[in-house]
Scaffold this active site. Structure first.
Site, PDB file in Angstrom:
ATOM      1  N   ASP A  89      32.416  40.837  43.310  1.00 30.17           N
ATOM      2  CA  ASP A  89      32.150  40.278  41.820  1.00 30.17           C
ATOM      3  C   ASP A  89      32.533  38.931  41.714  1.00 30.17           C
ATOM      4  O   ASP A  89      33.362  38.306  42.765  1.00 30.17           O
ATOM      5  CB  ASP A  89      32.741  41.061  40.750  1.00 30.17           C
ATOM      6  CG  ASP A  89      34.349  41.652  41.187  1.00 30.17           C
ATOM      7  OD1 ASP A  89      35.012  40.769  41.646  1.00 30.17           O
ATOM      8  OD2 ASP A  89      34.540  42.794  40.851  1.00 30.17           O
ATOM      9  N   ASP A 138      34.768  36.426  39.093  1.00 29.97           N
ATOM     10  CA  ASP A 138      35.488  36.366  38.116  1.00 29.97           C
ATOM     11  C   ASP A 138      35.874  34.878  37.669  1.00 29.97           C
ATOM     12  O   ASP A 138      35.909  33.811  38.799  1.00 29.97           O
ATOM     13  CB  ASP A 138      37.149  37.016  38.337  1.00 29.97           C
ATOM     14  CG  ASP A 138      37.019  38.381  38.779  1.00 29.97           C
ATOM     15  OD1 ASP A 138      36.121  39.215  38.155  1.00 29.97           O
ATOM     16  OD2 ASP A 138      37.770  38.824  39.171  1.00 29.97           O
ATOM     17  N   ASP A 198      49.489  36.810  42.037  1.00 28.60           N
ATOM     18  CA  ASP A 198      50.064  37.634  42.851  1.00 28.60           C
ATOM     19  C   ASP A 198      50.392  36.898  44.175  1.00 28.60           C
ATOM     20  O   ASP A 198      51.379  36.836  44.739  1.00 28.60           O
ATOM     21  CB  ASP A 198      49.756  39.024  42.813  1.00 28.60           C
ATOM     22  CG  ASP A 198      48.161  39.135  43.065  1.00 28.60           C
ATOM     23  OD1 ASP A 198      47.657  38.168  43.423  1.00 28.60           O
ATOM     24  OD2 ASP A 198      47.906  40.363  43.105  1.00 28.60           O
TER      25      ASP A 198
END
Length: 467
Positions: free
Chosen positions: A74, A76, A158
């Site tokens: 996907d 983002d 992260d």
């Protein structure tokens, strides 16, 4: 001069702990990513937000995967527009989430996820409100709606390989944490101090293992060092979230390698305590059965075939089941009720750790129940079993058990032959069973489960779809 030279050669660990306030900018002649490889809808979202006066970039996994010549799952978008402002720009957008509010912009079947830049998390709750992050006593983040700048957003991500921002208008990549360096060196490296980042969200330990398996990377040594000690923190994570994470771990096409990493870093036991105990008791059988199930799952995903968590969980938990049933039999319970009770308790325990929905837990029980029914083939039982909707999953599970070394007296081979036999051949096979049962035990011919079987499938992989 020496000071500048030293700063320019700081270690990747130091750079990752303290991301740059200004990014390294890679022009379109410095990277392999091309605008034409990106979802047209994602480009539309970015450019419309930019025209409305907002900052907007493609971010994270899609940028990383395209740099690795992988097809993103996907696309983002990250922006300084709030979810409500995004919704105001797109009639086809809706705001979702509570712990992490964001906007979904829907184009037919494709959803472009748009997240507002997030800032670092405050250490206290003195300003707690709807636009505030909060933590528990251990430092774990409970809510994450602190909005910030692009630089803030890069710092709070992260892993370095996920802190890459791509502007399709200028075709430039903004790299705040030397993520391109780590992609080239095939490293999964945390941004910031590893202990602190794992304490903020222990699921990051699972993500590190998942990305390492998916991409064929290594977990950078400083990022890997605290994992074994902090792994028990996963017990604090809500079981529903852990179930979702387990699906990502094992249904991403790299399940076998993921399992190896989970075991290596002591992350498997917090997810599957009973299975981990069985792996410790009988590593050869348990490890072989689980690995074969995961290899089969990876192969089906590679071929675009369906898989179901029910078969996967049945395989992951099965090695703990016989010992549980044996304990109940020692207390005087009959074999079949003992197996049923052990199955019920085992699944209930696992649900407390990973919230398996009933649409999966019920088929798990049915697959296990089929293992008790498949040996009982006399009379019309065999034909009735063939008509059972769970026969195929139960049969494939039987072959899986045999592949791990379970001795079933040739049961898998018998069922393989029975499925392909004519009516008259089937009657003879049932008659032979009756004759065999009438023979004295010493005269019966035993057949091991190690013989080659002629399975009905052409791909060699047991059906893990549960259909």
């Amino acid at each position: 001069m020496l000071k500048k030279l030293f700063q320019s050669f700081r270690s990747p660990l130091r750079r990752a702990q303290h991301p740059r306030s200004t990014p390294e900018v890679l022009g379109n002649n410095q990277h392999s990513l091309r605008r034409g490889e990106i979802s047209r809808n994602a480009v539309v979202v970015v450019e419309r937000l930019q025209r409305a006066g907002y900052q907007a970039y493609l971010v994270g996994g899609c940028v990383r995967d395209l740099l690795l010549d992988l097809r993103p799952k996907d696309f983002d978008v990250a922006t300084n527009a709030t979810p409500e402002q995004v919704r105001a720009e797109f009639r086809n957008a809706r705001v979702i989430g509570r712990r992490f509010k964001l906007a979904h912009v829907q184009f037919g079947r494709e959803i472009i996820e748009v997240a507002t830049f997030r800032a670092n998390h405050p250490q206290g709750d003195e300003e707690e409100n709807s636009n505030q992050s909060s933590r528990n006593e251990s430092g774990r983040i409970l809510r994450d709606n602190v909005y910030g700048s692009l630089e803030d957003d890069a710092q709070r991500r992260d892993f370095t390989i996920n802190a890459l921002y791509y502007d399709p208008s200028s075709e430039r990549i903004l790299d705040y944490a030397h993520g391109v360096h780590d992609i080239r060196n095939r490293l999964v490296r945390l941004i910031g101090i590893p202990e602190q980042r794992y304490q903020e969200d222990p699921v990051r330990m699972l993500r590190a293992a998942r990305f390492a398996a998916k991409l064929g990377f290594e977990i950078e040594k400083h990022s890997a060092a605290p994992i074994r000690e902090l792994a028990p923190m996963l017990r604090e994570i809500p079981s529903a979230r852990l179930f979702d994470e387990v699906l990502k771990l094992f249904l991403g096409g790299k399940a076998e390698r993921t399992f190896e990493l989970l075991v290596e870093y002591d992350l498997y036991a917090p997810l599957f305590p009973a299975s981990a105990a069985a792996l410790k008791r009988n590593p050869q059988y348990t490890g072989q059965l689980i690995r074969q199930a995961l290899i089969n799952t990876d192969e089906r995903i590679r071929q675009g075939k369906p898989v179901t968590p029910a078969f996967l969980f049945a395989a992951l938990l099965w090695p703990a089941l016989p010992a549980r049933a044996a304990q109940l039999q020692e207390r005087g319970m009959a074999p079949i009720p003992a197996m049923q009770e052990a199955a019920h308790v085992l699944i209930m325990e696992q649900v407390q750790r990973t919230a398996i929905p009933k649409r999966f837990s019920i088929p798990i029980r049915e697959i296990w129940d089929m293992q008790e029914r498949l040996p009982r083939r006399s009379g019309k039982r065999a034909d009735l079993l063939l008509e059972n909707p769970r026969f195929r999953a139960g049969y494939d599970f039987l072959l899986l058990r045999e592949s791990a070394g379970e001795e079933t007296d040739g049961l898998g081979e018998w069922w393989t032959d029975y499925q392909d036999a004519s009516d008259s051949q089937r009657r003879n096979m049932i008659r032979e069973l009756s004759n065999k049962d009438d023979q004295p035990a010493g005269q019966r011919r035993r057949r091991g489960g190690s013989r080659r079987r002629r399975g009905p499938r052409t791909d060699g992989a047991p059906d893990t779809s549960g259909e």
